[in-house]
Design a protein around this motif. Structure first.
Motif, PDB file in Angstrom:
ATOM      1  N   PRO A  21      54.282   2.514   3.159  1.00  0.00           N
ATOM      2  CA  PRO A  21      54.881   1.563   2.297  1.00  0.00           C
ATOM      3  C   PRO A  21      55.272   2.267   0.893  1.00  0.00           C
ATOM      4  O   PRO A  21      54.695   3.124   0.629  1.00  0.00           O
ATOM      5  N   TYR A 188      64.013  10.277  -0.341  1.00  0.00           N
ATOM      6  CA  TYR A 188      63.257   9.879   0.770  1.00  0.00           C
ATOM      7  C   TYR A 188      63.263  10.628   2.053  1.00  0.00           C
ATOM      8  O   TYR A 188      62.347  10.782   2.694  1.00  0.00           O
ATOM      9  N   ARG A 206      58.422   1.830  12.941  1.00  0.00           N
ATOM     10  CA  ARG A 206      58.775   1.174  11.737  1.00  0.00           C
ATOM     11  C   ARG A 206      59.881   0.252  11.943  1.00  0.00           C
ATOM     12  O   ARG A 206      60.491   0.369  13.075  1.00  0.00           O
ATOM     13  N   LEU A 210      65.432   1.079   9.183  1.00  0.00           N
ATOM     14  CA  LEU A 210      65.415   2.867   8.991  1.00  0.00           C
ATOM     15  C   LEU A 210      65.866   3.445  10.356  1.00  0.00           C
ATOM     16  O   LEU A 210      65.865   4.805  10.337  1.00  0.00           O
TER      17      LEU A 210
HETATM   18  N1  GLU Z   1      58.526   3.586   2.483  1.00  0.00           N
HETATM   19  C1  GLU Z   1      59.501   2.991   3.142  1.00  0.00           C
HETATM   20  C2  GLU Z   1      59.554   1.580   3.127  1.00  0.00           C
HETATM   21  O1  GLU Z   1      58.598   0.869   2.740  1.00  0.00           O
HETATM   22  C3  GLU Z   1      59.116   3.188   4.875  1.00  0.00           C
HETATM   23  C4  GLU Z   1      59.149   4.608   5.065  1.00  0.00           C
HETATM   24  C5  GLU Z   1      59.019   4.912   6.612  1.00  0.00           C
HETATM   25  O2  GLU Z   1      58.335   4.108   7.406  1.00  0.00           O
HETATM   26  O3  GLU Z   1      59.548   5.840   7.213  1.00  0.00           O
HETATM   27  O4  GLU Z   1      60.326   0.939   3.387  1.00  0.00           O
END
Ligand code: GLU
Length: 319
Positions: A21, A188, A206, A210
């Protein structure tokens, strides 16, 4: 005489998943889906499940959010393995990775500001692909804004557990993406591509918002000679306006006292059909049922699912 000893069998790599997260606010129902999906994939295979706080974006960080996220995960009964890692403490690793990419000639300095890029977009290139202005070098008096990955000719293919075969021509579909942001912040794509590989993650579960990040992260791993995980992109929860639930559009927050019901809602969302009697049960009993009965193949292949579907079950007294 030929050697009769059978070749040594390589033991299969143990499963290692993660939930990552960003501390830009508290967890909400959309985050619970990613946490639940990745947790159950790991636990149902006796795997490890790591927590990584993706705090590479200080301007978007909300004070206290990391602690609040970890407290919520605890109240919701998630049990993670090993210490929590923080991307903000891994800058040296990202710096090394960038140096290697630079030395190998995969990335280049870019002097364009966002405004200049927007102006350079013609009406035929409205999809915001960087036009490659600085790909062939800067003039002496230009100053470096960002570092970008040269994606020309890069084809990336992967078999997503839910989305199926995905193939990208990064040069034409994604463009030269940023690996070091203005102000020297690691992007990122870089931090996540490097971390997933170096932390030995074998499967990334996820949200499919993404999905387009995956080829960017895989390209970084390939250029660094690192392993790539299996990917599983879950459907994303959307609100009445068709927007992805997010901290910015009042996604339903996670409420400790409603942990059992909210976990059941997440299980319904993920197609697991939890029996209604479970709503009387403790969080740990619900997880026990969920781990024993988890089948990722039951998750719908849809890209999005309206939160409304869950809310309707609530009206029908399912919850
Ligand atoms: N940190 C990202 C987010 O909260 C997710 C990253 C990932 O799962 O690769 O959306």
């Amino acid at each position: 005489m030929p050697d009769q000893t059978p070749p040594a069998k390589l033991s299969p790599q143990p499963y290692r998943g993660r939930f990552a997260p960003s501390p830009s606010g508290p967890l909400h129902f959309g985050s619970l889906i990613a946490a639940t999906g990745s947790y159950l994939q790991a636990k149902s295979q006796q795997g490890e499940w790591l927590i990584r706080i993706d705090d590479v974006d200080p301007p978007r960080e909300v004070a206290g959010a990391s602690d609040a996220i970890l407290t919520t995960l605890e109240h919701f009964g998630f049990e993670w393995d090993g210490p929590v890692s923080f991307q903000s403490q891994r800058n040296d690793i990202y710096r090394d990775a960038l140096n290697t990419l630079q030395r190998k000639g995969y990335i280049y300095p870019c002097a364009c500001s966002r405004k200049q890029i927007a102006e350079a977009q013609t009406s035929s290139t409205t999809n915001a692909i960087y036009p490659g202005t600085c790909r062939n070098g800067l003039t002496q008096n230009q100053s470096i804004h960002t570092l970008r990955m040269n994606t020309q000719g890069a084809i990336i293919q992967f078999n997503d557990l839910l989305q199926g075969n995905c193939q990208y021509n990064l040069g034409t579909e994604i463009g030269d993406y940023i690996v070091l942001r203005a102000g020297g912040l690691f992007a990122y794509q870089l931090a996540t591509g490097v971390d997933d590989a170096l932390q030995g993650i074998t499967e990334v579960v996820r949200g499919n918002d993404l999905l387009d990040s995956t080829p960017c992260q895989m390209l970084i791993q390939q250029h660094l000679g690192l392993d790539t995980a299996v990917y599983c992109h879950l459907p994303v929860v959307i609100n009445d306006q068709g927007q992805k639930l997010s901290k910015r559009n009042q996604a339903p927050t996670l409420i400790d006292k409603q942990a059992s019901v909210q976990i059941l809602q997440a299980l319904v969302f993920l197609g697991q059909n939890p029996p209604i009697v479970l709503k009387q049960e403790s969080v740990s009993n619900i997880w026990q049922w969920a781990i024993a009965n988890w089948q990722y193949a039951k998750i719908t292949r849809q890209q999005t699912i309206p939160y409304q579907n869950i809310a309707q079950l609530k009206n029908q007294n399912y919850f």
